[in-house]
Design a protein around this motif. Structure first.
Motif, PDB file in Angstrom:
ATOM      1  N   GLY A   1       0.759  -1.101   0.035  1.00 41.54           N
ATOM      2  CA  GLY A   1       0.062  -0.090   0.135  1.00 41.54           C
ATOM      3  C   GLY A   1       0.854   1.329   0.070  1.00 41.54           C
ATOM      4  N   LEU A   2       2.213   1.182   0.794  1.00 46.12           N
ATOM      5  CA  LEU A   2       3.042   2.222   0.702  1.00 46.12           C
ATOM      6  C   LEU A   2       3.816   2.500  -0.625  1.00 46.12           C
ATOM      7  N   THR A   3       3.788   1.206  -1.467  1.00 47.00           N
ATOM      8  CA  THR A   3       4.278   1.203  -2.822  1.00 47.00           C
ATOM      9  C   THR A   3       5.731   0.910  -2.673  1.00 47.00           C
ATOM     10  N   ASP A   4       6.002   0.332  -1.472  1.00 44.89           N
ATOM     11  CA  ASP A   4       7.586  -0.384  -1.244  1.00 44.89           C
ATOM     12  C   ASP A   4       7.412  -1.675  -1.610  1.00 44.89           C
ATOM     13  N   PHE A   5       7.478  -2.078  -2.901  1.00 47.56           N
ATOM     14  CA  PHE A   5       7.374  -3.200  -3.434  1.00 47.56           C
ATOM     15  C   PHE A   5       8.061  -4.339  -2.901  1.00 47.56           C
TER      16      PHE A   5
ATOM     17  N   LEU B   1      -1.208 -13.980  -2.275  1.00 51.18           N
ATOM     18  CA  LEU B   1      -2.017 -13.134  -2.925  1.00 51.18           C
ATOM     19  C   LEU B   1      -1.271 -11.954  -3.009  1.00 51.18           C
ATOM     20  N   THR B   2      -0.508 -11.428  -2.318  1.00 54.06           N
ATOM     21  CA  THR B   2       0.494 -10.262  -2.428  1.00 54.06           C
ATOM     22  C   THR B   2       1.357 -10.513  -3.369  1.00 54.06           C
ATOM     23  N   LEU B   3       2.153 -11.603  -3.738  1.00 54.40           N
ATOM     24  CA  LEU B   3       2.945 -11.873  -4.559  1.00 54.40           C
ATOM     25  C   LEU B   3       2.132 -11.744  -5.869  1.00 54.40           C
ATOM     26  N   ALA B   4       0.882 -12.299  -6.073  1.00 53.53           N
ATOM     27  CA  ALA B   4       0.351 -12.034  -7.259  1.00 53.53           C
ATOM     28  C   ALA B   4      -0.037 -10.752  -7.666  1.00 53.53           C
ATOM     29  N   MET B   5      -0.410  -9.958  -6.511  1.00 55.92           N
ATOM     30  CA  MET B   5      -0.735  -8.547  -7.080  1.00 55.92           C
ATOM     31  C   MET B   5       0.832  -7.865  -7.497  1.00 55.92           C
ATOM     32  N   LEU B   6       1.695  -8.246  -6.777  1.00 51.10           N
ATOM     33  CA  LEU B   6       3.032  -7.522  -7.347  1.00 51.10           C
ATOM     34  C   LEU B   6       3.430  -8.023  -8.688  1.00 51.10           C
ATOM     35  N   ASP B   7       3.096  -9.209  -8.978  1.00 50.18           N
ATOM     36  CA  ASP B   7       3.481  -9.915 -10.338  1.00 50.18           C
ATOM     37  C   ASP B   7       2.572  -8.858 -11.226  1.00 50.18           C
ATOM     38  N   GLY B   8       1.210  -8.678 -11.129  1.00 53.79           N
ATOM     39  CA  GLY B   8       0.314  -7.991 -11.875  1.00 53.79           C
ATOM     40  C   GLY B   8       0.524  -6.654 -11.944  1.00 53.79           C
ATOM     41  N   TYR B   9       0.932  -6.029 -10.848  1.00 56.52           N
ATOM     42  CA  TYR B   9       1.535  -4.578 -11.192  1.00 56.52           C
ATOM     43  C   TYR B   9       2.641  -4.345 -12.317  1.00 56.52           C
ATOM     44  N   SER B  10       3.708  -5.343 -11.854  1.00 57.62           N
ATOM     45  CA  SER B  10       4.806  -5.457 -13.049  1.00 57.62           C
ATOM     46  C   SER B  10       4.344  -5.825 -14.612  1.00 57.62           C
ATOM     47  N   GLY B  11       3.154  -6.308 -14.652  1.00 57.31           N
ATOM     48  CA  GLY B  11       2.669  -6.501 -16.006  1.00 57.31           C
ATOM     49  C   GLY B  11       2.877  -8.116 -16.459  1.00 57.31           C
ATOM     50  N   ASP B  12       3.180  -8.852 -15.313  1.00 53.68           N
ATOM     51  CA  ASP B  12       3.219 -10.422 -15.400  1.00 53.68           C
ATOM     52  C   ASP B  12       1.935 -11.012 -15.304  1.00 53.68           C
ATOM     53  N   GLU B  13       1.321 -11.168 -16.127  1.00 53.78           N
ATOM     54  CA  GLU B  13      -0.126 -11.689 -15.730  1.00 53.78           C
ATOM     55  C   GLU B  13      -0.006 -13.102 -15.444  1.00 53.78           C
ATOM     56  N   ASN B  14       0.809 -13.643 -16.355  1.00 56.84           N
ATOM     57  CA  ASN B  14       0.770 -15.263 -15.997  1.00 56.84           C
ATOM     58  C   ASN B  14       1.252 -15.609 -14.666  1.00 56.84           C
TER      59      ASN B  14
END
Length: 390
Positions: A216-220, A242-255
């Motif tokens: 939430g603080l964008t310290d990925f 779940l958190t790792l999935a969202m981080l992957d999503g933010y980086s564009g790694d949908e798979n």
């Protein structure tokens, strides 16, 4: 025959009385010995973890000796371990009638209410104890935990902050205070305490929460590091995946995100957020049947999840089940009239279905909501949801 030396009637009566008293005392001793043996057997059953047997034996003992407060308290303990909280609470209350000043009984009664999930009753009982023992950190922490469950965040903070300085190594206090500060919109203050609990207590749950707050603080980087630490401690830490999935999503790694959501669901099939987000990925990849399955399973977990219902409506529209999509979108806007995306979808569907009056009405709502949004500025981004109250 001489009757001179025969015992008198008074003497005979005296001897008989003595004998009867002797037998009575022996009988009392035997009853007490039996009670002690029964109590010991019940206690040993409880210590072995056989709570069901302990309950039966304590009940049998109390039928003969209802005055035994210790046995009643142990019966309540056994009932708590079986999840039979109402029965346990009733036993504690009966014991307190015999010993109203017994502090252990009052504490255990409050704890049984807490374990039951009756946080209001638990807060009242812990509050009474706290008033008499304001410096008892254990009582204060349990009371603050109740307040946190009751969403009385400010009260929880007020209880614990004054005690923190004198108890810097109490991780239970730090954990509850950290969560309270996060919920009170002081994420960095709360995060400092939660991270302390994670590192010193090696707690997966604390690493999970810290990861969410860092995200939430964008310290990925720190978010990823704490999520991975949680998984090392507990491979079933669903929210860490779940958190790792969202981080992957933010980086564009949908798979990569999809793989992490699937791991989250393997760890906890009832993780609603993971199931919904995985469905969204399937929708984006046009795997519509897979997306529908995920959304239906998510709604089975929580029929009131508006995000899931909205995403299901999008799948229904894509599969040309327009009437069903309209019904689901109408439910969304009915429950949350200020939520813009369902109004946009609904306006478009009304026009497609040749319902221009309803389409025009929705279009006007969309224009109003967009104008309000521009006036108030963009909403803060939500990068993750905090776990429920402890």
């Amino acid at each position: 025959m001489s009757f001179r030396h025969l015992p008198s009637r008074a003497l005979i009566a005296s001897v008989l009385a003595t004998v009867m008293v002797s037998f009575a005392l022996r009988g009392q001793d035997l009853r007490e010995a039996d009670a002690q043996a029964m109590s010991q057997e019940a206690y040993e059953a409880l210590q072995r973890g056989n709570a069901a047997l302990a309950v039966r034996e304590y009940r049998q003992l109390l039928e003969a000796h209802p005055e035994m407060v210790a046995a009643r308290a142990n019966l309540a303990t056994a009932l708590v371990s079986l999840g039979r909280f109402d029965e346990a609470i009733a036993q504690y209350q009966m014991a307190l009638k015999e010993e109203p000043d017994n502090s252990s009984l009052r504490f255990n009664l409050a704890l049984a209410c807490f374990r039951k999930g009756d946080y209001l009753q638990a807060a009242q009982r812990f509050g009474t104890i706290h008033n008499g023992e304001p410096n008892n950190v254990r009582i204060a922490t349990l009371l603050a935990n109740c307040e946190l469950h009751l969403r009385q965040v400010a009260q929880a903070i007020a209880l614990l902050k004054p005690l923190e300085k004198s108890h810097p190594n109490n991780l239970d206090l730090e954990w509850i205070l950290g969560m309270a500060l996060i919920r009170a919109a002081h994420p960095r203050e709360g995060l400092e305490r939660v991270q302390k609990v994670a590192d010193r207590g090696y707690k997966a749950e604390a690493y999970e929460l810290a990861a969410v707050v860092y995200m939430g603080l964008t310290d990925f980087d720190k978010a990823r590091s704490d999520a991975e630490a949680a998984i090392r401690i507990d491979p079933h830490a669903s929210n860490a995946y779940l958190t790792l999935a969202m981080l992957d999503g933010y980086s564009g790694d949908e798979n990569g995100a999809a793989e992490e959501y699937e791991k989250a669901l393997k760890a906890n099939p009832q993780n609603l957020q993971a199931r919904t987000q995985l469905g969204i990925i399937f929708y984006n990849q046009r795997k519509l049947d897979d997306a529908r399955q995920q959304f239906n399973e998510a709604l089975a977990l929580n029929p009131r999840s508006l995000l899931t219902l909205y995403e299901l409506a999008r799948v229904e529209r894509a599969q040309e089940h327009l009437g069903t999509a309209v019904k689901d979108l109408e439910s969304c806007v009915h429950e949350d009239p200020q939520w813009l995306p369902p109004h946009i979808e609904l306006a478009a569907l009304y026009y497609i279905l040749k319902r221009p009056q309803e389409g025009a009405k929705e279009k006007a709502i969309v224009q109003r909501l967009m104008a309000e949004k521009q006036q108030h500025g963009p909403e803060p981004s939500v990068t993750g949801s905090l776990p429920p109250s402890p």
